[in-house]
Design an enzyme around this catalytic site. Structure first.
Site, PDB file in Angstrom:
ATOM      1  N   THR A 123       0.818  -1.209   0.000  1.00 37.88           N
ATOM      2  CA  THR A 123       0.000   0.000   0.000  1.00 37.88           C
ATOM      3  C   THR A 123       0.854   1.262   0.000  1.00 37.88           C
ATOM      4  O   THR A 123       0.516   2.262  -0.634  1.00 37.88           O
ATOM      5  CB  THR A 123      -0.943  -0.005   1.216  1.00 37.88           C
ATOM      6  OG1 THR A 123      -1.738  -1.201   1.185  1.00 37.88           O
ATOM      7  CG2 THR A 123      -1.874   1.187   1.210  1.00 37.88           C
ATOM      8  N   GLU A 124       1.983   1.196   0.697  1.00 41.37           N
ATOM      9  CA  GLU A 124       2.875   2.352   0.772  1.00 41.37           C
ATOM     10  C   GLU A 124       3.621   2.613  -0.533  1.00 41.37           C
ATOM     11  O   GLU A 124       3.693   3.750  -0.993  1.00 41.37           O
ATOM     12  CB  GLU A 124       3.907   2.142   1.888  1.00 41.37           C
ATOM     13  CG  GLU A 124       3.363   2.225   3.306  1.00 41.37           C
ATOM     14  CD  GLU A 124       3.013   3.641   3.712  1.00 41.37           C
ATOM     15  OE1 GLU A 124       3.537   4.590   3.094  1.00 41.37           O
ATOM     16  OE2 GLU A 124       2.226   3.810   4.654  1.00 41.37           O
TER      17      GLU A 124
END
Length: 222
Positions: free
Chosen positions: A67-68
């Site tokens: 997600t990052e």
């Protein structure tokens, strides 16, 4: 979405998310990126190794890293968050790591996740929200801050982790831990004598964060 999911190492703490969430193309693409053993295998191995080193569910770590940054160490946000774990300079300094170094970036990010999980008694949703928006915001709102970005971030991490947990339980061959790391090769490290002081510094560095974090800002290659 509930702001007070149940805690525990085997649950994401979300009662309203199911695998149908992965019908969202964004989530499905992210999930395929995680389970693709041809995509960033070295990075994923380091992530899983660090997860075991600090006693964190590796599925949670992989969901956060996807997600990052999509596992991209060269990713730098417009406001300077760096690498796989998108460490901001002040957080990296508090952790005593060089965020431009792959191994240190991952070690620092996973160590910070461990700190947040301990702080929020194993609640993955709150730990994810704090990683995205800052622990100060989570503490202020006594739950997931009402920021659309953070709510979407937690929902995505939750859905990815739920899917990985489901695959692990069903034995369908997508158990990321087995693909990228042999658990028996490592043992949890004893807590460093300076770790408690470092955690205090991290909390102090981020405790006043009220605005949305730089982590999910539109990013560019370094």
């Amino acid at each position: 979405m509930s702001n007070s999911g149940s805690s525990g190492s085997g649950s994401t703490g979300s009662g309203d998310l199911t695998l149908t969430t992965l019908g969202d193309q964004q989530y499905n693409t992210a999930y395929q990126d995680i389970i693709n053993n041809q995509s960033h295998p070295h990075v994923k191995s380091l992530l899983v190794e660090a997860a075991h080193r600090y006693g964190v569910n590796p599925n949670f770590v992989l969901a956060i890293a996807e997600t990052e940054s999509h596992f991209d160490q060269n990713l730098v946000s417009k406001k300077g968050a760096i690498g796989v774990m998108q460490l901001e300079p002040k957080t990296a300094a508090a952790l005593g790591v060089d965020p431009k170094n792959l191994e240190q970036n991952i070690d620092g990010g996973v160590r910070y996740l461990k700190f947040l999980l301990d702080k929020y008694h194993g609640n993955y949703q709150l730990a994810a929200a704090a990683y995205n928006a800052g622990a100060g915001a989570v503490d202020e709102y006594r739950g997931i801050p009402p920021y659309r970005q953070t709510e979407n971030y937690v929902k995505k991490v939750d859905a990815l982790m739920l899917a990985m947990n489901n695959d692990s339980d069903s034995g369908n061959g997508n158990n990321i831990t087995n693909i990228f790391y042999n658990y028996s090769q490592t043992k949890p490290l004893a807590k460093d004598k300076n770790e408690e002081n470092t955690e205090t510094k991290i909390a102090a560095a981020r405790s006043n964060e009220k605005e949305l974090p730089t982590r999910d800002e539109p990013a560019s290659k370094a």
